[in-house]
Design a protein around this motif. Structure first.
Motif, PDB file in Angstrom:
ATOM      1  N   TYR A  30      -1.450  12.586  -2.897  1.00 24.30           N
ATOM      2  CA  TYR A  30      -0.769  13.282  -3.993  1.00 24.30           C
ATOM      3  C   TYR A  30      -0.310  14.666  -3.542  1.00 24.30           C
ATOM      4  CZ  TYR A  30      -1.631   9.946  -7.702  1.00 24.30           C
ATOM      5  OH  TYR A  30      -1.585   8.837  -8.484  1.00 24.30           O
ATOM      6  N   LEU A  33       2.848  14.276  -1.576  1.00 22.27           N
ATOM      7  CA  LEU A  33       3.976  13.913  -2.437  1.00 22.27           C
ATOM      8  C   LEU A  33       4.425  15.107  -3.264  1.00 22.27           C
ATOM      9  CD1 LEU A  33       2.978  10.319  -3.506  1.00 22.27           C
ATOM     10  CD2 LEU A  33       4.788  11.001  -1.973  1.00 22.27           C
ATOM     11  N   ILE A  36       6.547  17.279  -1.217  1.00 17.38           N
ATOM     12  CA  ILE A  36       7.924  16.761  -1.131  1.00 17.38           C
ATOM     13  C   ILE A  36       8.723  17.177  -2.360  1.00 17.38           C
ATOM     14  CG2 ILE A  36       9.284  14.643  -1.128  1.00 17.38           C
ATOM     15  CD1 ILE A  36       7.054  13.403   0.536  1.00 17.38           C
ATOM     16  N   PHE A  40      12.201  19.416  -2.669  1.00 17.62           N
ATOM     17  CA  PHE A  40      13.380  19.028  -3.441  1.00 17.62           C
ATOM     18  C   PHE A  40      13.807  20.152  -4.365  1.00 17.62           C
ATOM     19  CE2 PHE A  40      13.090  14.747  -2.041  1.00 17.62           C
ATOM     20  CZ  PHE A  40      14.368  14.274  -2.223  1.00 17.62           C
ATOM     21  N   ALA A  63      11.535  17.120   4.014  1.00 15.53           N
ATOM     22  CA  ALA A  63      11.208  15.965   3.181  1.00 15.53           C
ATOM     23  C   ALA A  63      11.384  14.662   3.944  1.00 15.53           C
ATOM     24  CB  ALA A  63      12.074  15.977   1.926  1.00 15.53           C
ATOM     25  N   GLY A  64      12.423  14.586   4.774  1.00 14.01           N
ATOM     26  CA  GLY A  64      12.730  13.318   5.414  1.00 14.01           C
ATOM     27  C   GLY A  64      11.910  13.030   6.649  1.00 14.01           C
ATOM     28  N   VAL A  68       7.281  12.673   5.977  1.00 15.11           N
ATOM     29  CA  VAL A  68       7.056  11.244   6.194  1.00 15.11           C
ATOM     30  C   VAL A  68       5.979  11.043   7.242  1.00 15.11           C
ATOM     31  CG1 VAL A  68       8.117   9.152   7.083  1.00 15.11           C
ATOM     32  CG2 VAL A  68       9.318  10.522   5.428  1.00 15.11           C
ATOM     33  N   LEU A  71       2.676  11.754   5.567  1.00 14.25           N
ATOM     34  CA  LEU A  71       2.292  10.625   4.710  1.00 14.25           C
ATOM     35  C   LEU A  71       1.740   9.485   5.543  1.00 14.25           C
ATOM     36  CD1 LEU A  71       4.969   9.817   2.014  1.00 14.25           C
ATOM     37  CD2 LEU A  71       2.583  10.296   1.687  1.00 14.25           C
ATOM     38  N   PHE A  72       2.447   9.224   6.627  1.00 11.50           N
ATOM     39  CA  PHE A  72       2.083   8.172   7.559  1.00 11.50           C
ATOM     40  C   PHE A  72       0.638   8.319   8.009  1.00 11.50           C
ATOM     41  CE2 PHE A  72       3.560   5.491  11.049  1.00 11.50           C
ATOM     42  CZ  PHE A  72       4.526   4.806  10.362  1.00 11.50           C
ATOM     43  N   MET A  75      -1.942   8.207   5.044  1.00 14.72           N
ATOM     44  CA  MET A  75      -2.123   6.863   4.504  1.00 14.72           C
ATOM     45  C   MET A  75      -2.886   5.982   5.472  1.00 14.72           C
ATOM     46  SD  MET A  75       1.414   6.039   2.594  1.00 14.72           S
ATOM     47  CE  MET A  75       1.782   6.765   1.023  1.00 14.72           C
TER      48      MET A  75
ATOM     49  N   ASP B  94      -3.312   2.331  -7.240  1.00  9.69           N
ATOM     50  CA  ASP B  94      -3.122   3.672  -7.782  1.00  9.69           C
ATOM     51  C   ASP B  94      -2.013   3.559  -8.834  1.00  9.69           C
ATOM     52  OD1 ASP B  94      -3.146   6.879  -6.286  1.00  9.69           O
ATOM     53  OD2 ASP B  94      -2.204   6.340  -8.158  1.00  9.69           O
ATOM     54  N   PHE B  96      -0.347   5.290 -11.096  1.00 12.21           N
ATOM     55  CA  PHE B  96       0.808   6.177 -11.232  1.00 12.21           C
ATOM     56  C   PHE B  96       1.822   5.928 -10.123  1.00 12.21           C
ATOM     57  CE2 PHE B  96       2.702  10.407 -10.290  1.00 12.21           C
ATOM     58  CZ  PHE B  96       3.537  10.444 -11.389  1.00 12.21           C
ATOM     59  N   LEU B  97       1.362   5.985  -8.866  1.00 19.16           N
ATOM     60  CA  LEU B  97       2.294   5.829  -7.751  1.00 19.16           C
ATOM     61  C   LEU B  97       2.843   4.412  -7.708  1.00 19.16           C
ATOM     62  CD1 LEU B  97       0.716   7.801  -4.816  1.00 19.16           C
ATOM     63  CD2 LEU B  97       2.466   8.472  -6.414  1.00 19.16           C
ATOM     64  N   SER B 139      17.154   9.103   4.086  1.00 15.83           N
ATOM     65  CA  SER B 139      15.848   9.210   4.739  1.00 15.83           C
ATOM     66  C   SER B 139      14.733   9.373   3.711  1.00 15.83           C
ATOM     67  CB  SER B 139      15.838  10.375   5.720  1.00 15.83           C
ATOM     68  OG  SER B 139      15.920  11.583   5.016  1.00 15.83           O
ATOM     69  N   ILE B 140      15.083   9.601   2.443  1.00 19.06           N
ATOM     70  CA  ILE B 140      14.064   9.758   1.408  1.00 19.06           C
ATOM     71  C   ILE B 140      13.539   8.397   0.954  1.00 19.06           C
ATOM     72  CG2 ILE B 140      13.577  10.807  -0.843  1.00 19.06           C
ATOM     73  CD1 ILE B 140      14.332  12.774   1.272  1.00 19.06           C
ATOM     74  N   VAL B 142      12.404   6.014   2.445  1.00 15.91           N
ATOM     75  CA  VAL B 142      11.176   5.591   3.119  1.00 15.91           C
ATOM     76  C   VAL B 142       9.953   6.093   2.359  1.00 15.91           C
ATOM     77  CG1 VAL B 142      11.098   7.544   4.713  1.00 15.91           C
ATOM     78  CG2 VAL B 142      10.028   5.451   5.333  1.00 15.91           C
ATOM     79  N   ILE B 143      10.079   7.228   1.670  1.00 19.62           N
ATOM     80  CA  ILE B 143       8.938   7.739   0.913  1.00 19.62           C
ATOM     81  C   ILE B 143       8.573   6.783  -0.215  1.00 19.62           C
ATOM     82  CG2 ILE B 143       8.196   9.622  -0.593  1.00 19.62           C
ATOM     83  CD1 ILE B 143       9.851  11.472   1.167  1.00 19.62           C
ATOM     84  N   LEU B 146       6.765   3.843   1.374  1.00 16.89           N
ATOM     85  CA  LEU B 146       5.389   4.196   1.752  1.00 16.89           C
ATOM     86  C   LEU B 146       4.505   4.290   0.511  1.00 16.89           C
ATOM     87  CD1 LEU B 146       5.851   6.928   4.492  1.00 16.89           C
ATOM     88  CD2 LEU B 146       4.898   4.678   4.804  1.00 16.89           C
ATOM     89  N   MET B 147       5.051   4.872  -0.582  1.00 20.11           N
ATOM     90  CA  MET B 147       4.290   4.984  -1.821  1.00 20.11           C
ATOM     91  C   MET B 147       3.907   3.606  -2.333  1.00 20.11           C
ATOM     92  SD  MET B 147       6.172   8.000  -3.833  1.00 20.11           S
ATOM     93  CE  MET B 147       6.174   7.381  -5.448  1.00 20.11           C
ATOM     94  N   TRP B 150       1.197   1.959  -0.040  1.00 18.03           N
ATOM     95  CA  TRP B 150      -0.132   2.571  -0.089  1.00 18.03           C
ATOM     96  C   TRP B 150      -0.779   2.354  -1.454  1.00 18.03           C
ATOM     97  CZ3 TRP B 150      -2.275   6.602  -2.940  1.00 18.03           C
ATOM     98  CH2 TRP B 150      -3.533   7.039  -2.477  1.00 18.03           C
ATOM     99  N   MET B 162       3.974   0.757   6.643  1.00 21.82           N
ATOM    100  CA  MET B 162       3.887   1.519   7.891  1.00 21.82           C
ATOM    101  C   MET B 162       4.971   1.077   8.868  1.00 21.82           C
ATOM    102  SD  MET B 162       1.562   3.681   7.733  1.00 21.82           S
ATOM    103  CE  MET B 162       1.009   4.010   6.105  1.00 21.82           C
ATOM    104  N   GLY B 165       8.207   2.420   7.711  1.00 23.51           N
ATOM    105  CA  GLY B 165       8.332   3.849   7.998  1.00 23.51           C
ATOM    106  C   GLY B 165       8.725   4.088   9.441  1.00 23.51           C
ATOM    107  N   ALA B 166       8.015   3.447  10.372  1.00 24.11           N
ATOM    108  CA  ALA B 166       8.312   3.631  11.796  1.00 24.11           C
ATOM    109  C   ALA B 166       9.746   3.224  12.093  1.00 24.11           C
ATOM    110  CB  ALA B 166       7.345   2.817  12.633  1.00 24.11           C
TER     111      ALA B 166
END
Lengths: 166, 358
Positions: A30, A33, A36, A40, A63-64, A68, A71-72, A75, B94, B96-97, B139-140, B142-143, B146-147, B150, B162, B165-166
Motif C-alpha cells: 500500500y 501504491l 505512485i 501522479f 511511476a513507470g 514498478v 513493487l516487484f 511483492m 486483498d 480493496f486492491l 508503462s502504468i 503494468v501497475i 501487478l496489483m 498480488w 511478475m 512486469g518483467a
C-alpha cells in the motif's frame, strides 16, 4: 474559484494525503501504491504549470520504472503486516527527532526565500516546454548532459553484456 | 464530403452560440467521455469477434456462427452472460486492491486514447509531447497487472503478474527506441506534426530500411507489451491456469479482457500514426490522378483501415507462432532487439543529419 484553482486544491490534497499514507500504512505494498499516487498528483501540478515534459518524464522515470521495480521486489518478498518486524523504540524516537530537525531547517530556509513573492505561471509559461528545455540542455549544459547520457548508455550496455555472459 | 472535422466544428459553433464558455467546456468533456466509452464498447465487441473469426479462418474452421447472421452477435451474447455472472472475491484476497485493479487497467487504456489523431483535425488532446505521453501512460498499465496478481493471493496469479512486469518493463525499451527513430526523422514529439510530416510519403517508405527495421521491432515489442501470444507469458494457460486474472470472474474479468483488446487497438493506432502516415491517404510520387482518387477516401477510413490491418497482423502472429519460454523471451529483448534498435537509432540519426531520407 475557477477550474485551475479547483484542480490545484484537488491535486494538493491528493498529494499530501497519499504521501501521509506512504508512511502510515502498515502494508508495504500500500505504501508503494500511495507513493505512485503521489507522483501522479505531482505530475498533475507540473501540467498545471505548463511543464508537460517534466510531468511526463516524472511519470516515466518514477511511476513507470522505479516504482514498478519497488513493487516487484516487495511483492516477491511478500512482506505483510503480520510479518513486519518490530522496530526498536529508541530508533523511532531518533527518527522523529531527525525528521523534526529537517522540517525546522526547511521552514527556516523557505521563510525568507524569493519564491514566496513569485506567483506561479499557470497554463502559459514557456519554461517547461520541450523546445526551451532542449535549447538550454544542449547550449548551456551540454557537457554535463552528455556525460550523464554516456553514463546511462554504458549502464544499458553493461546490462546487455552481463546478460550475454554464460 | 463526409468528414469528422466538419462535424466537430459545427458542434463547437452551435455550443458557443448557445452556452457560456465554461459550460461549453463541460459539455464537450462529457461528450468526449461518452464517445470514448462508446468506442470502447464497440471496439471490444468487434475485436473479440474479429479475433475468433481470424482464428477460425487460420485453422480452417467456421468460428462463431450461431447468434445472429454469421455469428455477428456472439460477443454481445457473451458480454451479457458476463454481466449476469457473480463477481467473486476470494476470501484470502486483498479486497480493496483486488477490486481496484481492473479499473486501473481500464483507466490507463482510456487515457491512452487522448493524443491519438483519429482523422484530420479530430483528436482529443494535441499535447506537444504526444509520443512521450503514450509511452509514459502505457508503462502504468503494468501497475494494474501487478496489483491484480498480488491481491489475488494465488501463486499462479503472482507468477503471471511478475512475468508480465518483467516483460513489459523490458520490451518498453525497444518500443521506445523504435518510436524515437521516427521522432528523430520528424523532429517533433507532437502526433499531429508527425502525421503532417508524412504528407509526401509515409515514414516506412521515406525512411528506407532503418525505418522498416524500426517498424518490425515496434510491432514485436508492442505484441509483447500487450501480453499477446507468442509472448503471452503473463497468462500462459498451459502453465499458469490464466495468469494474473485467474481469480477474476464476471464483469471484472471482462474488464481485463476488454482492456487487452483496447490496448491492441491503441498500440496499432500509434504504429499506424508513426509509420503508416496516420490518416494521410496513400500518395505515390507524381501520379496526380491516382493521388486525387485516394484523397476522396475520408481520412477516418484511412486511419481505421491501417489500424485494422495492423491488428490483423498481430492476430496472425498469435495463430502462427508457438509461445516462447520466459527466458527465451527476455533473451530476445536484451540480447537481440535492444542492440539492434540502438544501432538502428544511430543509423537513423546519421540519415536525418545528412538528409538522406526523401
Amino acid at each position: 474559484m475557477n477550474i485551475t484553482q479547483i484542480l490545484f486544491w484537488f491535486l494538493t490534497v491528493l498529494a499530501i494525503g497519499s504521501s501521509l499514507m506512504v508512511i502510515t500504512s502498515r502494508n508495504p505494498v500500500y505504501s508503494v501504491l500511495s507513493l505512485i499516487v503521489t507522483f501522479f498528483a505531482l505530475s498533475g501540478h507540473y501540467i498545471l504549470l505548463n511543464a508537460q515534459f517534466l510531468a511526463i518524464v516524472n511519470l516515466i522515470v518514477y511511476a513507470g520504472a522505479i516504482m514498478v521495480l519497488f513493487l516487484f521486489v516487495i511483492m516477491l518478498m511478500n512482506l505483510n503486516a503480520e510479518t513486519e518486524p518490530q522496530k526498536n523504540k529508541w530508533l523511532r524516537f531518533a527518527g522523529i527527532i531527525a525528521g523534526g530537525c529537517f522540517l525546522l531547517v526547511m521552514v527556516a530556509a523557505l521563510r525568507d526565500a524569493d519564491s514566496r513573492a513569485a506567483t506561479a505561471m499557470t497554463t502559459y509559461g514557456e519554461t517547461g516546454l520541450i523546445q526551451h528545455l532542449g535549447k538550454v540542455l544542449f547550449n548551456e549544459y551540454v557537457v554535463p548532459f552528455e556525460i550523464s547520457s554516456v553514463l546511462f548508455l554504458s549502464a544499458m550496455v553493461g546490462a546487455v553484456v552481463l546478460g550475454k555472459k554464460e | 464530403m463526409f468528414s469528422l472535422e466538419g462535424l466537430t466544428n459545427s458542434l463547437q459553433q452551435w455550443l458557443n452560440a448557445h452556452f457560456s464558455s465554461t459550460w461549453v467546456l463541460v459539455i464537450e468533456s462529457l461528450l468526449v467521455i461518452l464517445l470514448a466509452i462508446t468506442l470502447f464498447a464497440i471496439l471490444g465487441l468487434v475485436l473479440v469477434l474479429m479475433e475468433r473469426k481470424v482464428a477460425a479462418h487460420m485453422q480452417i474452421r467456421l468460428g462463431p456462427n450461431r447468434v445472429g447472421p454469421m455469428g455477428m452477435f456472439q460477443t454481445t451474447a457473451d458480454t451479457l452472460k458476463l454481466i449476469m455472472k457473480e463477481g467473486l472475491t476470494p476470501d484470502g484476497a486483498d479486497k480493496f486492491l483486488f477490486n481496484l485493479a481492473p479499473f486501473v487497467v481500464m483507466i490507463v487504456a482510456m487515457l491512452l486514447l487522448a493524443p491519438i489523431p483519429f482523422a484530420q483535425n479530430f483528436q482529443i488532446w494535441d499535447i506537444n509531447i504526444g509520443v512521450l505521453f503514450v509511452s509514459a501512460v502505457s508503462s502504468i498499465s503494468v501497475i494494474g497487472i501487478l496489483m491484480a496478481g498480488w491481491a489475488s493471493n494465488n501463486k499462479y496469479s503472482l507468477l503471471g503478474a511478475m512475468r508480465s512486469g518483467a516483460q513489459i518493463v523490458s520490451y518498453e525499451l525497444s518500443a521506445g527506441l523504435s518510436i524515437i527513430t521516427i521522432v528523430v526523422l520528424t523532429g517533433s514529439l507532437q502526433l499531429s506534426d508527425i502525421v503532417s510530416s508524412q504528407q509526401n510519403g509515409w515514414w516506412i517508405f521515406k525512411g528506407h530500411i532503418p525505418a522498416f527495421i524500426a517498424f518490425v521491432i515496434f510491432i514485436i515489442a508492442v505484441t509483447a507489451e500487450t501480453n499477446r501470444a507468442p509472448f503471452d507469458m503473463a497468462e500462459a494457460e498451459s502453465e499458469l491456469t490464466a495468469g494474473f486474472h485467474t481469480e477474476y470472474s464476471g464483469m471484472k474479468f471482462a474488464l481485463f479482457f476488454l482492456a487487452e483488446y483496447i490496448n491492441i487497438f491503441i498500440v496499432c493506432a500509434i504504429g499506424a500514426t508513426l509509420f503508416l502516415g496516420g490518416w494521410m491517404p496513400l500518395h505515390i510520387g507524381n501520379l496526380e490522378g491516382f493521388n486525387h482518387i485516394m484523397d476522396y477516401i475520408p481520412s477516418s477510413v484511412w486511419f481505421f483501415g491501417k489500424v485494422f490491418f495492423l491488428i490483423f497482423l498481430i492476430m496472425w502472429f498469435r495463430w502462427t507462432f508457438p509461445r516462447l519460454r520466459i527466458d527465451q523471451l527476455l533473451n530476445l529483448e536484451w540480447k537481440y532487439l535492444l542492440p539492434i534498435s540502438m544501432l538502428n537509432l544511430l543509423l537513423v540519426t546519421i540519415m536525418a543529419i545528412m538528409g538522406w531520407h526523401f
